[in-house]
Design a protein around this motif. Sequence first.
Motif, mmCIF file in Angstrom:
data_model
loop_
_atom_site.group_PDB
_atom_site.id
_atom_site.type_symbol
_atom_site.label_atom_id
_atom_site.label_comp_id
_atom_site.label_asym_id
_atom_site.label_seq_id
_atom_site.Cartn_x
_atom_site.Cartn_y
_atom_site.Cartn_z
ATOM 1 N N UNK A 1 1.024 -1.275 0.288
ATOM 2 C CA UNK A 1 -0.074 -0.043 -0.120
ATOM 3 C C UNK A 1 0.787 1.233 0.106
ATOM 4 N N UNK A 2 1.123 1.970 -1.054
ATOM 5 C CA UNK A 2 1.752 3.156 -1.087
ATOM 6 C C UNK A 2 1.507 4.337 -0.071
ATOM 7 N N UNK A 3 0.221 4.437 0.338
ATOM 8 C CA UNK A 3 -0.184 5.545 1.162
ATOM 9 C C UNK A 3 0.383 4.958 2.570
ATOM 10 N N UNK A 4 0.296 3.755 3.031
ATOM 11 C CA UNK A 4 0.724 3.359 4.288
ATOM 12 C C UNK A 4 2.308 3.394 4.265
ATOM 13 N N UNK A 5 2.881 2.835 3.286
ATOM 14 C CA UNK A 5 4.259 2.950 3.117
ATOM 15 C C UNK A 5 5.060 4.312 3.311
ATOM 16 N N UNK A 6 4.438 5.337 2.617
ATOM 17 C CA UNK A 6 4.953 6.498 2.485
ATOM 18 C C UNK A 6 4.891 7.156 4.112
ATOM 19 N N UNK A 7 3.639 6.791 4.708
ATOM 20 C CA UNK A 7 3.421 7.351 6.174
ATOM 21 C C UNK A 7 4.342 6.689 7.126
#
Length: 428
Positions: free
Chosen positions: A93-99
């Motif tokens: 999940x790109x969003x969770x990874x970025x966070x």
Amino acid sequence: MPFLDFDKMPRADPGPRSGHRCLCRRKRKYSTNSKSAPKSRAVCRPSRTCRRPPRGSSTPSTSSWSGPLPTKRASSGPELDRVVMLVSLSDSDPERLSQTVANISALFRTHIEARQLLVVRGQLSGPPPPGTLRPEGRPSPCEALFSVQKADHALLMNFAANLSEYFLMLDDRVHCMPKFISSIYWTLSAWKELPWVTLEFSSLSFAGKVFRSSDLPRLASFLLVFPKDTPTHLLLSEFPLLLAQNTPIRFGSSIFYHVSNRSGLESACFPADKEKVFGEPDNPTASVRTDMVVLSTNIPQYAYTLNQESFATLSPVRGNHLTVILEEPQKVIRIEVLTGSDKESKYQLQRGRVELGFGPLEDLGGCARYTLLGPVVEGRLDQMVSYEEDSLEALGCIRLLVLETQESWLLIRQIKVWTTEYDEEEEG
């Protein structure tokens, strides 16, 4: 921050190996309910404490980003200078990874800038190799978990191969004993010239295993050649056999402990990690012989007697020994040898090793042959005794061997032997 995405960059050469030790954590959280929680979620969660919880107590886990680098409270500044923490994120999940990356950057910037902390992320792509999935092409939950887990470990090990001389495997839910880096450092120094593949500093399935970094490419390949339903922890335990380490090398006092339970899926797919519990040593009847100098009434037998007595000798020379000859051969499971004074650590054996003897001689002079158990580290040894699966021979002797002449007193404070584990159920 040095966030390295394997999917978007070629394999870089991190440079020549240094004397660093690489501590590696793979962060992954599993869920069996895709509606209530993501199936795979990356979690990098440092421990608030690094100590063993009291038996019978429950220690709350840390659920938010706070606290120091995940080894700092158990380690000094000079110790941390000797290690690199390598964290692997496994999240699609790109969003969770970025966070997650942003959280790590904010909380551990000092360690990142000092290159004490590296974060990597990668995934294997492409069709599965033939024969690795079930006939219907639908992997079971455990099969899917093992497949992803092996790929994650292989990528992490491949990246770590040139970062350091040694590789220590950790995971999310582990607490560590104080000064664990120093303990591992001195142990590795003593084992440096001896043959070994894996040293185990706990009885956990994953955490606490140390490998030479030069073996990591072979280990990574080994994890990927087996069918996807082969459990990762079994492959890790079988890998030493490929390089001629026929029995585990596991130390008696664990320095890593789990502090929370596995998720539902992990509990179903992995055996529960059970720490071996030992009561008091039960030294079987034995005689003790030595060729060291015996002074007055200070007899060698004192080294094996489970009381306050000890055996002292002056200026031992290379090749001297103190040998415990068991009256009847035994299946020994743990041995601890203590040298030097208890409080000030004086009069320790400076260089020595403990050997296991088999084939007792008729005149009680020792045993016909000996194999290495391990070197004495900072005046002591505490190790589990493992036997090859097809071995029916019991232990006949325990020999402490002096490897270097020392111009000082030597105090052999105690030799402890366990032949059975402590049974908590019987006590209850």
